[in-house]
Design a protein around this motif. Sequence first.
Motif, PDB file in Angstrom:
ATOM      1  N   VAL A 307       0.674  -1.217  -0.080  1.00 35.04           N
ATOM      2  CA  VAL A 307      -0.019  -0.237   0.444  1.00 35.04           C
ATOM      3  C   VAL A 307       1.129   1.467   0.087  1.00 35.04           C
ATOM      4  O   VAL A 307       1.738   1.428   0.438  1.00 35.04           O
ATOM      5  N   PHE A 308       0.544   1.967  -0.936  1.00 36.41           N
ATOM      6  CA  PHE A 308       1.580   3.162  -0.661  1.00 36.41           C
ATOM      7  C   PHE A 308       0.529   4.371  -1.178  1.00 36.41           C
ATOM      8  O   PHE A 308       1.108   5.690  -0.695  1.00 36.41           O
ATOM      9  N   TRP A 309      -1.110   4.313  -0.785  1.00 35.89           N
ATOM     10  CA  TRP A 309      -1.673   5.366  -1.639  1.00 35.89           C
ATOM     11  C   TRP A 309      -1.935   6.035   0.970  1.00 35.89           C
ATOM     12  O   TRP A 309      -1.642   5.155   1.076  1.00 35.89           O
ATOM     13  N   ALA A 310      -2.881   6.857   0.142  1.00 32.51           N
ATOM     14  CA  ALA A 310      -3.798   7.423   1.751  1.00 32.51           C
ATOM     15  C   ALA A 310      -4.734   6.278   2.036  1.00 32.51           C
ATOM     16  O   ALA A 310      -5.498   5.773   2.286  1.00 32.51           O
ATOM     17  N   ALA A 311      -3.892   4.649   3.054  1.00 30.17           N
ATOM     18  CA  ALA A 311      -4.870   4.319   3.179  1.00 30.17           C
ATOM     19  C   ALA A 311      -6.108   3.980   4.602  1.00 30.17           C
ATOM     20  O   ALA A 311      -6.394   3.544   4.563  1.00 30.17           O
ATOM     21  N   ASP A 312      -5.292   5.212   4.992  1.00 32.40           N
ATOM     22  CA  ASP A 312      -7.502   5.761   6.051  1.00 32.40           C
ATOM     23  C   ASP A 312      -8.217   6.322   5.367  1.00 32.40           C
ATOM     24  O   ASP A 312      -9.170   6.451   6.107  1.00 32.40           O
ATOM     25  N   HIS A 313      -8.150   6.720   4.190  1.00 38.03           N
ATOM     26  CA  HIS A 313      -9.093   6.786   3.564  1.00 38.03           C
ATOM     27  C   HIS A 313      -9.552   5.977   2.428  1.00 38.03           C
ATOM     28  O   HIS A 313      -9.228   5.372   1.571  1.00 38.03           O
ATOM     29  N   ASP A 314     -11.335   5.461   2.506  1.00 34.65           N
ATOM     30  CA  ASP A 314     -11.520   4.584   1.643  1.00 34.65           C
ATOM     31  C   ASP A 314     -12.095   4.715   0.131  1.00 34.65           C
ATOM     32  O   ASP A 314     -12.328   4.143  -0.649  1.00 34.65           O
ATOM     33  N   TRP A 315     -12.554   6.115   0.085  1.00 35.52           N
ATOM     34  CA  TRP A 315     -12.431   6.321  -1.161  1.00 35.52           C
ATOM     35  C   TRP A 315     -11.983   7.405  -1.675  1.00 35.52           C
ATOM     36  O   TRP A 315     -11.772   8.489  -0.579  1.00 35.52           O
ATOM     37  N   LEU A 316     -10.694   7.619  -2.997  1.00 38.61           N
ATOM     38  CA  LEU A 316     -10.004   8.609  -3.359  1.00 38.61           C
ATOM     39  C   LEU A 316     -11.323   9.254  -4.859  1.00 38.61           C
ATOM     40  O   LEU A 316     -11.524   8.270  -5.497  1.00 38.61           O
ATOM     41  N   GLN A 317     -10.703  10.323  -4.898  1.00 37.31           N
ATOM     42  CA  GLN A 317     -11.491  10.438  -5.976  1.00 37.31           C
ATOM     43  C   GLN A 317     -10.715  11.766  -6.249  1.00 37.31           C
ATOM     44  O   GLN A 317      -9.792  12.316  -5.707  1.00 37.31           O
ATOM     45  N   SER A 318     -10.736  11.409  -7.500  1.00 41.28           N
ATOM     46  CA  SER A 318      -9.552  12.313  -8.558  1.00 41.28           C
ATOM     47  C   SER A 318     -10.388  13.135  -9.908  1.00 41.28           C
ATOM     48  O   SER A 318     -11.303  12.563 -10.498  1.00 41.28           O
ATOM     49  N   ILE A 319      -9.656  15.024  -9.756  1.00 39.44           N
ATOM     50  CA  ILE A 319     -10.578  15.255 -11.041  1.00 39.44           C
ATOM     51  C   ILE A 319      -9.312  16.115 -11.825  1.00 39.44           C
ATOM     52  O   ILE A 319      -8.122  16.638 -11.159  1.00 39.44           O
ATOM     53  N   GLY A 320      -9.046  14.900 -12.797  1.00 38.69           N
ATOM     54  CA  GLY A 320      -7.801  14.953 -13.767  1.00 38.69           C
ATOM     55  C   GLY A 320      -8.525  15.713 -14.970  1.00 38.69           C
ATOM     56  O   GLY A 320      -9.597  16.775 -15.248  1.00 38.69           O
ATOM     57  N   PRO A 321      -7.716  16.048 -16.040  1.00 36.20           N
ATOM     58  CA  PRO A 321      -7.705  16.416 -16.922  1.00 36.20           C
ATOM     59  C   PRO A 321      -8.467  16.508 -17.521  1.00 36.20           C
ATOM     60  O   PRO A 321      -9.679  16.482 -18.600  1.00 36.20           O
ATOM     61  N   VAL A 322      -9.572  14.449 -17.917  1.00 39.57           N
ATOM     62  CA  VAL A 322     -10.450  14.034 -18.918  1.00 39.57           C
ATOM     63  C   VAL A 322     -11.184  13.596 -17.792  1.00 39.57           C
ATOM     64  O   VAL A 322     -12.096  13.175 -17.087  1.00 39.57           O
ATOM     65  N   PRO A 323     -12.806  14.760 -17.897  1.00 35.22           N
ATOM     66  CA  PRO A 323     -13.740  14.779 -16.804  1.00 35.22           C
ATOM     67  C   PRO A 323     -14.235  12.620 -16.885  1.00 35.22           C
ATOM     68  O   PRO A 323     -14.312  12.835 -17.611  1.00 35.22           O
ATOM     69  N   GLY A 324     -14.170  12.442 -15.947  1.00 37.82           N
ATOM     70  CA  GLY A 324     -14.625  11.430 -15.573  1.00 37.82           C
ATOM     71  C   GLY A 324     -13.561   9.932 -15.255  1.00 37.82           C
ATOM     72  O   GLY A 324     -13.672   8.997 -14.785  1.00 37.82           O
ATOM     73  N   LEU A 325     -12.947  10.430 -15.823  1.00 37.97           N
ATOM     74  CA  LEU A 325     -11.717   9.304 -16.000  1.00 37.97           C
ATOM     75  C   LEU A 325     -11.060   8.592 -15.065  1.00 37.97           C
ATOM     76  O   LEU A 325     -10.572   9.842 -14.193  1.00 37.97           O
ATOM     77  N   TRP A 326     -11.317   8.254 -14.240  1.00 44.20           N
ATOM     78  CA  TRP A 326     -10.629   6.868 -12.924  1.00 44.20           C
ATOM     79  C   TRP A 326     -10.759   8.131 -12.374  1.00 44.20           C
ATOM     80  O   TRP A 326     -10.159   8.539 -11.478  1.00 44.20           O
ATOM     81  N   ALA A 327     -12.307   9.255 -12.124  1.00 45.75           N
ATOM     82  CA  ALA A 327     -12.776  10.124 -10.642  1.00 45.75           C
ATOM     83  C   ALA A 327     -12.560   8.862  -9.392  1.00 45.75           C
ATOM     84  O   ALA A 327     -12.991   9.678  -8.575  1.00 45.75           O
ATOM     85  N   GLU A 328     -13.412   8.169  -9.501  1.00 44.08           N
ATOM     86  CA  GLU A 328     -13.478   7.330  -8.231  1.00 44.08           C
ATOM     87  C   GLU A 328     -12.363   5.520  -8.103  1.00 44.08           C
ATOM     88  O   GLU A 328     -12.399   5.325  -9.319  1.00 44.08           O
ATOM     89  N   TRP A 329     -11.599   5.956  -6.514  1.00 44.87           N
ATOM     90  CA  TRP A 329     -11.380   5.036  -6.397  1.00 44.87           C
ATOM     91  C   TRP A 329     -11.853   4.310  -4.973  1.00 44.87           C
ATOM     92  O   TRP A 329     -12.083   5.153  -3.886  1.00 44.87           O
ATOM     93  N   VAL A 330     -11.436   3.072  -4.863  1.00 49.32           N
ATOM     94  CA  VAL A 330     -12.031   2.500  -3.560  1.00 49.32           C
ATOM     95  C   VAL A 330     -10.611   1.822  -3.055  1.00 49.32           C
ATOM     96  O   VAL A 330      -9.901   0.639  -3.937  1.00 49.32           O
ATOM     97  N   SER A 331     -10.566   1.861  -2.264  1.00 51.04           N
ATOM     98  CA  SER A 331      -8.685   1.428  -1.394  1.00 51.04           C
ATOM     99  C   SER A 331      -9.715   0.308  -0.196  1.00 51.04           C
ATOM    100  O   SER A 331     -10.539   0.034   0.339  1.00 51.04           O
TER     101      SER A 331
END
Length: 454
Positions: A307-331
């Motif tokens: 694990v290298f990410w913020a493991a205390d969060h269950d949901w990671l959200q990304s507002i990237g250059p392409v709307p909606g692309l990989w916008a939501e992640w579950v850890s």
Amino acid sequence: MKRRELIHLAGIALAGKVLGQPSRALASGTRQRVIIIGAGISGLAAATRLNELGYNVTILESRNRLGGRIWTNDQWPKSPVDLGASWIHGVIGNPITAIAKAAGARTVTTRSDSDVIYGKDGKIITPKQESRIDELSAIINRSIRISQNANRDRSILETVRSAVKWDQLSGEDRSWVDYIINTNIEQEYAGSAADTSTYWFDSDLAFKGQDVLLPDGYQTLTTHLAKGLDILTGTTVTEVAWNLGGVSVTTNHGVIQADRVVITLPLGVLKANKVRFNHGLPAAKQKAIQVLGMGLLNKCFLRFPKVFWAADHDWLQSIGPVPGLWAEWVSYARPLGMPILVGFNAADVAKVVETWSDRKTVDSAMETLRRIYGSGIPDPVDYQITRWAADPFSLGSYSFNALGSQPGMRDDLAQRIDNRVFFAGEATDRKYFGTVHGAYLSGIRVADEISAIA
Ligand SMILES: Cc1cc2nc3c(=O)[nH]c(=O)nc-3n(C[C@H](O)[C@H](O)[C@H](O)COP(=O)(O)OP(=O)(O)OC[C@H]3O[C@@H](n4cnc5c(N)ncnc54)[C@H](O)[C@@H]3O)c2cc1C
């Protein structure tokens, strides 16, 4: 009576061997025979209930596995992953909670309030940006509520863009608006905001309580329900014929006859006319099939060495250059103790990503993660990618209320024909469409309908 029907109901095995004989239930008092098409949760629920009521039930399932859109893959030792449904949404009063208990399935809560949002620069958004997102969300929510009482239905996209005065918005505000639409509506209901009805998109109900994952996989529940049922896998139905005396179902292995048939085909399969109905379908049902939407939600599971990410969060959200692309992640780090991230794509973006190769999909997902966590993060040791739109026995993920549809169309979809042909499946459930519990309840409903008439 049409010719094809005569052939089928005479029991002639032109399409192959006859797999079963119709019971003479009404004449002789033997058990009535019911064919159920589909071994997803709705078909399993209907079969279990009908079995208990003393019917002679056979499920015909095209795949070589049970569960349909519940699909646990256990190719990773000790890390089963759910490629279809993964949560019991709202455990209080939810019939799936009771099944999980009966199956002895472990559950673990994910916290939807435990999220973190990363902006285009890969950094956690600032409090100022967060309050701007809250401000825009309030405008959007208010405009949706007002538009739900307007005299004309509009798409969510049209409603939102006119409410926020899209043409006058800065680039940054536009990306916040795209994010709000994607995360609140497209990722939830799986339809494109451009096709989703403002009037009806959220006409569904929800159970209260936490959302829980099943660490041993959702299939624990389907396996439990399937115990003792007669299920023919690898059996694809191509035609359903009926008359006042019974039904005749044509499959790749031959013709099977029964007193009644329950259709649990996904809306995507019905839309594609994969199964022929000898009398056609009533106009209202055809309209419902045509107008209700079949949405798309896909997942990409990435398993890392650590694990290298913020493991205390269950949901990671990304507002990237392409709307909606990989916008939501579950850890899966905190809830399941696994070094796994699940990236989600919904609606139009999902349709595009689905056409990509595995390599391109994983590279694109990793590009998002590297924007957030830096170029030093490890490559995944393995991945699993879903492509539900291309799945011939689903042709999409789950139904949504498309522009032009109305909740009553789900009742039309559920409507039985001549007391012979019955319909279940998530899309037929007006209150809980698009969910496992909605599908389950539709199976119970159809079993009760059958037992009430015979
Ligand atoms: C990616 C994804 C994530 C989801 N997440 C959740 C979640 O977290 N929680 C939740 O509650 N819901 C979730 N859902 C929705 C949920 O999975 C479905 O609503 C539910 O499983 C549908 O069950 P069903 O019985 O109606 O249909 P299905 O499970 O699709 O069953 C229909 C069956 O019919 C079979 N079939 C198709 N064509 C034929 C044919 N010609 N002949 C014979 N058999 C045929 C299929 O193979 C299938 O097994 C998700 C769905 C997806 C795809």
